[in-house]
Design a protein around this motif. Structure first.
Motif, PDB file in Angstrom:
ATOM      1  N   LYS A  87       0.841  -1.201   0.000  1.00 16.95           N
ATOM      2  CA  LYS A  87       0.000   0.000   0.000  1.00 16.95           C
ATOM      3  C   LYS A  87       0.879   1.256   0.000  1.00 16.95           C
ATOM      4  O   LYS A  87       2.063   1.193   0.322  1.00 16.95           O
ATOM      5  N   GLU A 116      -4.840  -6.902   6.091  1.00 18.12           N
ATOM      6  CA  GLU A 116      -3.798  -5.885   5.995  1.00 18.12           C
ATOM      7  C   GLU A 116      -2.807  -6.146   7.113  1.00 18.12           C
ATOM      8  O   GLU A 116      -3.192  -6.299   8.282  1.00 18.12           O
ATOM      9  N   TYR A 156      -5.395  -1.811  -4.076  1.00 18.07           N
ATOM     10  CA  TYR A 156      -5.794  -0.701  -3.208  1.00 18.07           C
ATOM     11  C   TYR A 156      -6.211   0.480  -4.068  1.00 18.07           C
ATOM     12  O   TYR A 156      -5.566   0.794  -5.075  1.00 18.07           O
ATOM     13  N   ASN A 161      -9.833   5.127  -0.315  1.00 20.58           N
ATOM     14  CA  ASN A 161      -9.331   4.270   0.758  1.00 20.58           C
ATOM     15  C   ASN A 161     -10.137   2.974   0.841  1.00 20.58           C
ATOM     16  O   ASN A 161     -10.686   2.619   1.885  1.00 20.58           O
ATOM     17  N   ILE A 163     -10.422  -1.297  -0.922  1.00 26.13           N
ATOM     18  CA  ILE A 163      -9.707  -2.358  -1.620  1.00 26.13           C
ATOM     19  C   ILE A 163     -10.638  -2.963  -2.661  1.00 26.13           C
ATOM     20  O   ILE A 163     -11.867  -2.934  -2.516  1.00 26.13           O
TER      21      ILE A 163
END
Length: 363
Positions: A87, A116, A156, A161, A163
């Motif tokens: 990311k 994550e 991403y 913000n 996925i």
């Protein structure tokens, strides 16, 4: 990716525009990585090093271009498969199996969780369990209740913000960090509710024609037929966010339109998605006219090269070549849809590669 032998690690290699091998990362003598299995491949980190997940040990590794092992991340309670991506903040998004993952009846599941992982602490900072978010009982494409989703890629989206997850047997889904579903890009056939009781049909995208009008034919939305200017994604891989916000996919075309026979063509396809109106428009595609010569039923890769406005279309499995089967790396001018580069890789078992990426190695 290739193997020296059955008992050696998979290896990444760099090939130049003339087909010459410029770099090979050989781990056969490495005490830790000698049985390495990358699954989806190796990626270039922003710091110039390389990142990969290993199916054999279920750990993540960072190495230099000379093969020096710098960092290792463990994932207790999870096992790695398919892909790990970096990311912008340096953390990692990882496709994983979760130990003890089951359906409500206690039967096991695999390949349906994304996590994550903090680069600095090594802890899991977020988990997306697709059993909670999607319809785990939807088997419109495959009847397997264990590998019901088969997540094979994650990307991403810095714009909001979120996925974007490719689930080979379900479609493509955009998810937020609040565990909300933003949209589902998939044929509309047989969607039900998730464990939270949400009707997933409300997240499905309405297909638009070339002029931007909704396609009225119900069979096109269901996915049983195609429209002249729109086709859904089938058993897709490699979601790639383009600079203008469109999403590029490798549309494998396996069982296209729910046909139980193998597919006849694969495509690179770009979709323009309006998350407010919940619509999707096919704005670009390449590969259909090439038919069987670029068809790959599994694996494969697409990427966009913004510096030259090209798309790299990479079918990777049992693709016909001049000397057998393997994979092809085809670079296409986005504006003209004309190939500007094409490279074939022939292998003994027809498995050319899982993923092929552009790199600036040596520059």
């Amino acid at each position: 990716m290739s193997n020296f032998s059955a008992n050696s690690p998979q290896i990444p290699l760099v090939v130049d525009n003339y087909g010459d091998i410029r770099w090979v990362l050989d781990f056969r003598a490495h005490p830790v990585l000698q049985r390495l299995s990358y699954d989806c491949g190796i990626s270039h980190l922003r710091n110039g090093n390389y990142l990969f997940g290993d199916k054999t040990t279920s750990q993540l590794y960072e190495v230099t271009a000379l093969g020096e092992l710098l960092n290792t991340w463990k994932m207790p309670g999870y096992t790695f498969h398919h892909e790990v991506v970096e990311k912008p903040d340096g953390n990692f998004l990882v496709n994983v199996n979760k130990t003890g993952s089951t359906h409500p009846d206690g039967s096991p599941t695999v390949e349906d969780v994304i996590i994550e992982l903090s680069r600095t602490s090594g802890s899991v900072t977020h988990e997306w369990d697709l059993k909670q978010l999607l319809d785990e009982n939807r088997h419109a494409l495959e009847p397997d209740p264990v590998d019901w989703a088969h997540t094979n890629a994650v990307a991403y989206d810095p714009a909001d913000n979120t996925i974007v997850v490719s689930a080979r047997f379900q479609g493509v889904v955009k998810l937020g960090y609040d565990d909300r579903i933003v949209w589902i890009l998939a044929p509309h056939k047989e969607w039900g509710s998730n464990r939270r009781g949400e009707d997933l049909n409300k997240f499905l995208l309405t297909p638009l024609d070339a002029s931007g009008q909704p396609i009225a034919a119900a069979d096109v939305a269901l996915g049983t037929t195609n429209h002249a200017s729109f086709e859904w994604n089938w058993y897709q891989h490699s979601p790639w966010r383009m600079p203008n916000g469109d999403w590029l996919l490798f549309d494998n075309g396996t069982h296209r339109n729910f046909d139980p026979n193998p597919g006849t063509y694969s495509r690179a396809v770009a979709y323009r998605i309006d998350p407010v109106r919940h619509t999707v428009q096919q704005v670009w595609t390449y590969g259909k006219d090439r038919g069987a010569e670029t068809y790959s039923s599994i694996v494969s890769r697409v990427e966009f090269l913004p510096e030259v406005n090209h798309v790299r279309f990479c079918p990777g499995y049992q693709v016909p070549t001049a000397t057998g089967t393997g994979g092809k790396i085809i670079e296409v001018d986005y504006a003209t849809r004309q190939p500007v580069f094409e490279l074939s890789l022939t292998t003994g078992n027809g498995f050319g590669f899982h993923r092929a990426d552009a790199t600036h190695f040596g520059q």
